[in-house]
Scaffold this active site. Structure first.
Site, mmCIF file in Angstrom:
data_model
loop_
_atom_site.group_PDB
_atom_site.id
_atom_site.type_symbol
_atom_site.label_atom_id
_atom_site.label_comp_id
_atom_site.label_asym_id
_atom_site.label_seq_id
_atom_site.Cartn_x
_atom_site.Cartn_y
_atom_site.Cartn_z
ATOM 1 N N LYS A 185 34.072 45.507 37.323
ATOM 2 C CA LYS A 185 33.782 44.903 38.251
ATOM 3 C C LYS A 185 33.153 44.747 39.323
ATOM 4 O O LYS A 185 32.624 46.052 39.976
ATOM 5 C CB LYS A 185 35.099 44.634 39.618
ATOM 6 C CG LYS A 185 34.920 43.060 39.822
ATOM 7 C CD LYS A 185 34.889 42.117 40.048
ATOM 8 C CE LYS A 185 34.094 40.269 40.724
ATOM 9 N NZ LYS A 185 35.448 40.267 42.275
ATOM 10 N N HIS A 201 44.461 36.724 53.151
ATOM 11 C CA HIS A 201 43.915 37.511 54.045
ATOM 12 C C HIS A 201 45.053 36.435 55.434
ATOM 13 O O HIS A 201 45.479 35.419 55.242
ATOM 14 C CB HIS A 201 42.287 36.798 54.725
ATOM 15 C CG HIS A 201 41.736 37.613 53.951
ATOM 16 N ND1 HIS A 201 40.637 38.585 54.132
ATOM 17 C CD2 HIS A 201 40.957 36.685 52.934
ATOM 18 C CE1 HIS A 201 39.708 38.708 53.225
ATOM 19 N NE2 HIS A 201 40.527 37.739 52.710
ATOM 20 N N HIS A 206 30.444 39.665 40.055
ATOM 21 C CA HIS A 206 31.077 37.848 41.189
ATOM 22 C C HIS A 206 29.397 37.954 40.924
ATOM 23 O O HIS A 206 28.957 38.646 41.552
ATOM 24 C CB HIS A 206 31.381 38.754 41.933
ATOM 25 C CG HIS A 206 31.456 38.191 43.670
ATOM 26 N ND1 HIS A 206 32.272 37.280 43.944
ATOM 27 C CD2 HIS A 206 30.170 37.575 43.992
ATOM 28 C CE1 HIS A 206 32.208 36.765 45.058
ATOM 29 N NE2 HIS A 206 30.306 36.476 45.221
ATOM 30 N N ASP A 256 41.977 33.367 41.938
ATOM 31 C CA ASP A 256 41.137 34.140 42.972
ATOM 32 C C ASP A 256 41.819 34.071 44.028
ATOM 33 O O ASP A 256 41.105 34.238 44.656
ATOM 34 C CB ASP A 256 40.248 33.647 42.910
ATOM 35 C CG ASP A 256 38.579 34.151 44.264
ATOM 36 O OD1 ASP A 256 39.049 35.810 43.913
ATOM 37 O OD2 ASP A 256 37.635 33.750 44.525
ATOM 38 N N HIS A 305 43.735 39.120 43.479
ATOM 39 C CA HIS A 305 43.453 40.386 44.987
ATOM 40 C C HIS A 305 45.400 39.946 45.416
ATOM 41 O O HIS A 305 45.637 39.683 45.694
ATOM 42 C CB HIS A 305 43.093 39.820 46.074
ATOM 43 C CG HIS A 305 42.103 40.068 45.815
ATOM 44 N ND1 HIS A 305 40.434 40.377 45.577
ATOM 45 C CD2 HIS A 305 41.206 38.276 45.073
ATOM 46 C CE1 HIS A 305 39.186 40.410 44.978
ATOM 47 N NE2 HIS A 305 39.464 39.269 45.018
ATOM 48 N N HIS A 349 35.397 33.573 39.219
ATOM 49 C CA HIS A 349 35.258 32.617 39.743
ATOM 50 C C HIS A 349 34.313 31.774 40.131
ATOM 51 O O HIS A 349 33.871 31.777 41.009
ATOM 52 C CB HIS A 349 36.153 32.957 41.412
ATOM 53 C CG HIS A 349 35.008 34.410 41.878
ATOM 54 N ND1 HIS A 349 34.147 34.497 41.860
ATOM 55 C CD2 HIS A 349 35.381 35.316 42.225
ATOM 56 C CE1 HIS A 349 33.573 35.496 41.867
ATOM 57 N NE2 HIS A 349 35.215 36.540 42.449
ATOM 58 N N HIS A 399 42.108 37.000 37.573
ATOM 59 C CA HIS A 399 41.205 37.369 39.013
ATOM 60 C C HIS A 399 42.665 37.699 39.161
ATOM 61 O O HIS A 399 42.488 35.731 40.403
ATOM 62 C CB HIS A 399 40.735 36.678 38.914
ATOM 63 C CG HIS A 399 39.429 37.108 40.166
ATOM 64 N ND1 HIS A 399 38.068 37.218 40.155
ATOM 65 C CD2 HIS A 399 39.832 37.097 40.512
ATOM 66 C CE1 HIS A 399 37.720 37.294 40.697
ATOM 67 N NE2 HIS A 399 38.190 37.548 41.958
ATOM 68 N N ALA A 429 36.538 35.220 54.104
ATOM 69 C CA ALA A 429 36.741 34.031 52.634
ATOM 70 C C ALA A 429 37.536 34.782 51.435
ATOM 71 O O ALA A 429 38.097 36.036 51.332
ATOM 72 C CB ALA A 429 35.418 34.056 52.189
HETATM 73 C C1 NCD Z 1 37.849 38.137 47.818
HETATM 74 C C2 NCD Z 1 39.227 39.043 49.052
HETATM 75 O O1 NCD Z 1 39.078 38.250 49.341
HETATM 76 O O2 NCD Z 1 38.662 40.122 47.955
HETATM 77 N N1 NCD Z 1 37.851 36.689 48.563
HETATM 78 C C3 NCD Z 1 37.219 35.708 48.330
HETATM 79 O O3 NCD Z 1 36.548 35.150 49.158
HETATM 80 N N2 NCD Z 1 36.764 35.747 47.171
HETATM 81 C C4 NCD Z 1 36.588 38.937 47.727
HETATM 82 C C5 NCD Z 1 35.947 37.640 45.741
HETATM 83 O O4 NCD Z 1 36.337 37.594 45.025
HETATM 84 O O5 NCD Z 1 34.554 37.370 46.319
HETATM 85 ZN ZN ZN Z 2 38.307 37.823 43.884
#
Ligand code: NCD
Ligand code: ZN
Length: 351
Positions: A103, A257, A140, A253, A19, A180, A17, A269
């Site tokens: 997802k 950002h 999620h 996860d 991003h 997560h 998992h 987040a």
């Molecule tokens: C994730 C994101 O920034 O894409 N953020 C997070 O807090 N985990 C999205 C997600 O997996 O909820």
């Molecule tokens: Zn995530």
């Protein structure tokens, strides 16, 4: 006296998992994942979301273009489930060689969830098709309910009257990964169901509680969703992770950002852990006297769930201090601040 190991070598792990983002942000960070992990589940919450096989193929091509030509990294693409996803969409995804899962994002609950459904019950035809073809559903796990306290959304989703229990009761063969996990309820849900129900654990949730986010000043780089909860939840995740139970495996996860977007009046987040996630996990397994179980959690149970072989490569961790950098390049003028920035971790990856 038993001498503690100073190094540990495991098969190359999988991040089930993460991003990857897109464009120049992806180009800046993707190698942090690809240089450690054999492969991983690439989340589809781009804008617009990755909803079709054609979009996933194009995203995969962009991702691979950021890596060296001889990379062995396996991007495991996923599609974004919406209330409009049809059984035909699911069958097309199952036919492709590179899509591993759907997802579910509960609408409005996290970054890039605006196109998600408000409940799994809005996705029943697609879910039935997933069960038919053995396509895993990644959730999620938070209930969408106006006014529900943020601390209760995950507990409710996995609770006795929550939507997942009802969905699974009606789809006994459905493969589900509870992504997560952050609560006792999520851990118990996975433990109390069959081998088709698994869960991923991040490096931050077995390590921090809500106090690490809010006490003594807001810590935006410890803020991710689902939100870190109480000590009993942290302990349940720590115990599940280090238990050797093959239903629990690694999914960072890692969610980068920009600093400006997190240190803001409405901060995003997501914790960025890709570069040092394996070191963070190793530190916790050592603390539990369970370093011999790291390989299962990191390198074996994840690929087993997705029907992949373990990697034929290895990676070695050394008991040597690693200083987490204060930032990494991400977007122009907007670097990403990693989880535990400026801190020292007692395990490093061998050169
Ligand atoms: C994730 C994101 O920034 O894409 N953020 C997070 O807090 N985990 C999205 C997600 O997996 O909820
Ligand atoms: Zn995530």
């Amino acid at each position: 006296m038993v001498r503690k190991p100073k190094t540990i070598t495991i098969r190359r792990p999988w991040d089930m998992h993460f991003h990857a983002r897109d464009g120049e942000a992806m180009a800046a960070v993707i190698n942090h994942t690809a240089s450690v992990y054999a492969g991983g589940i690439v989340m589809p919450n781009l804008s617009p979301p990755v909803t079709t096989v054609v979009m996933a193929e194009s995203y995969m091509t962009r991702l691979m273009a950021c890596l060296p030509a001889d990379t062995k990294f396996i991007p495991m693409m996923t599609l974004y489930l919406t209330a409009k996803t049809t059984p035909e969409d699911v069958y097309a995804a199952a036919k492709s060689a590179f899509i591993y899962a759907y997802k579910y994002y509960p609408k409005g609950q996290t970054t890039g969830s605006g196109d998600g459904a408000s409940s799994l019950f809005q996705c029943l035809p697609a879910i039935a098709a997933m069960q038919d073809v053995g396509m895993p559903l990644l959730v999620h796990g938070e209930t969408v309910h106006p006014g529900m306290l943020i601390f209760n959304k995950e507990r409710h989703f996995y609770g006795m009257n929550g939507e997942l229990a009802r969905i699974i009761a009606a789809h006994l063969e459905l493969k589900v990964s509870c992504e997560h996990m952050t609560s006792v309820e999520a851990v118990d849900f996975v433990k109390n169901h069959g081998a088709n129900i698994v869960g991923t654990i991040t490096p931050q949730h077995p390590d921090i509680t809500i106090n690490d986010v809010l006490e003594g000043g807001i810590k935006p780089h410890n803020y991710c969703l689902p939100i870190a909860k109480e000590e009993a939840d942290r302990q349940a995740l720590f115990d599940a992770m280090t238990s050797g139970d093959s239903k629990f495996f690694l999914g960072t996860d890692s969610a980068p950002h920009g600093k400006l977007d997190k240190e803001s009046a409405c901060g995003c987040a997501g914790c960025y852990t890709a570069p040092h996630s394996l070191m963070l996990y190793a530190t916790m397994f050592e603390k539990a006297n369970a370093l011999d179980r790291l390989a299962g959690f990191a390198s074996e149970y994840g690929p087993k769930f997705y029907g992949l072989p373990v990697s034929d490569e290895t990676i070695t961790l050394v008991k040597k201090d690693y200083s987490v950098p204060d930032s990494y390049e991400f977007k122009p003028g907007n670097p990403v601040i990693p989880f535990r920035f400026g801190k020292t971790i007692p395990w490093s990856i061998a050169a």
